[in-house]
Design an enzyme around this catalytic site. Sequence first.
Site, PDB file in Angstrom:
ATOM      1  N   ASP A 120       0.869  -1.168   0.000  1.00  0.00           N
ATOM      2  CA  ASP A 120       0.000   0.000   0.000  1.00  0.00           C
ATOM      3  C   ASP A 120       0.914   1.229   0.000  1.00  0.00           C
ATOM      4  OD1 ASP A 120      -2.215   1.655   0.212  1.00  0.00           O
ATOM      5  OD2 ASP A 120      -2.385   1.431   2.382  1.00  0.00           O
ATOM      6  N   ASP A 122      -0.111   5.164   1.167  1.00  0.00           N
ATOM      7  CA  ASP A 122      -0.312   6.043   2.328  1.00  0.00           C
ATOM      8  C   ASP A 122      -0.340   5.244   3.626  1.00  0.00           C
ATOM      9  OD1 ASP A 122      -1.062   8.902   1.190  1.00  0.00           O
ATOM     10  OD2 ASP A 122      -2.073   7.427  -0.075  1.00  0.00           O
ATOM     11  N   ASP A 312      -2.025  -0.657   5.605  1.00  0.00           N
ATOM     12  CA  ASP A 312      -2.529  -0.139   6.886  1.00  0.00           C
ATOM     13  C   ASP A 312      -4.021   0.134   6.892  1.00  0.00           C
ATOM     14  OD1 ASP A 312      -2.316   2.215   5.149  1.00  0.00           O
ATOM     15  OD2 ASP A 312      -2.737   3.365   6.970  1.00  0.00           O
TER      16      ASP A 312
END
Length: 374
Positions: A120, A122, A312
């Site tokens: 991922d 961000d 996240d």
Amino acid sequence: MKKRNVVVSGPRSALSLATMKAAAAAVSNSSILAAPAAHKPRFITISQKKQILKDLEISTWVDSMRASSPTHIHSTATTSPPDVMDNIRSSWLMDHPSALEMFQEIMGAMKGKQIAMFLDYDGTLSPIVDDPDRAFMSDTMRRAVRKVATHFPTAIVTGRCRDKVYDFVRLAELYYAGSHGMDIKGPAKGSKYIKGSQTVFFQPAGEFLPMIDEVYKVLQEKTRSILGAYVENNKFCVSVHFRHVDEKKWSDLANVVRLVLKEYPKLQLNQGRKVLEIRPIIKWDKGKALEFLLESLGFVNCTDVFPIYIGDDSSDEDAFKVLRDRGQGIGIVVSKVPKPTLASYHLREPSEVMDFLQRLFKWKRLSLGRQFRT
């Protein structure tokens, strides 16, 4: 590698459709409210019923917005007794130990396997920042990702627009899956991991582009009066950031988004960290993108592939689930606090992700060195 118990993830971000239907049914089935003193029934008018449903819907949205807020996770933790929080954290860490502390165990599971890396952006490769347009990754992190990509096929799987995340990462040798996997493209010059020179390119929601662009423009106009709201066009999804919106105004923002979404029945609401995301209603997510990329890399029926997915966000749970269902590889959630996840391990923050990538690169170099000596 020993099997780990995982905390089964609850309903995905945004809204629980079942909750909304149940609320609607409850109001619909109750045509009267008993008056407290007199025993005469008081009928609810159609307009009152509609208002009650609207209030319930907005309340559900706001509750979901709070639940997705990291600050609310922390505030909830601080109001619980210390011994309770210690027990929760200890239990969570047993089920999802640090990927750094358990690196030897992970190395054992990777031995002799074909590793594929999925990341991922961000909150994983870059810190979560107040301004989404300034979520820059560090040069050190970029070097770590580049090194890993020299040995393993590596993909960025993000909710961001693919072109925008490419501008952040600036590594042409990677695969990029933007808009939660609805915009996938491989290296322009082909990949050393795929036979032939055909470039990977896939957009399963291409027909929705005009609609998404229209919704973006409408929401930009409708949210101007809400201080701090920021609308981002991520090509195949529209992101409404509320990180800088006063919490007292969250219900106003939720109502604006609700009214706009009502006009587009082919779109749905999902939720991430301090963001409302409007996407096409298609059976596609980061988990589907992971499967597509594995197939593109020739790993669809491969028994010795070892995918590693690090993320996240709640949207990454779809990818973690795919890995669990396949019984291959590992999911690593990036989080400082215990939260429901299907990942097997955790890393606390992007700096630990970088440390993990650097260790992985060194492990591979050492493995190659031993092969050459033998």
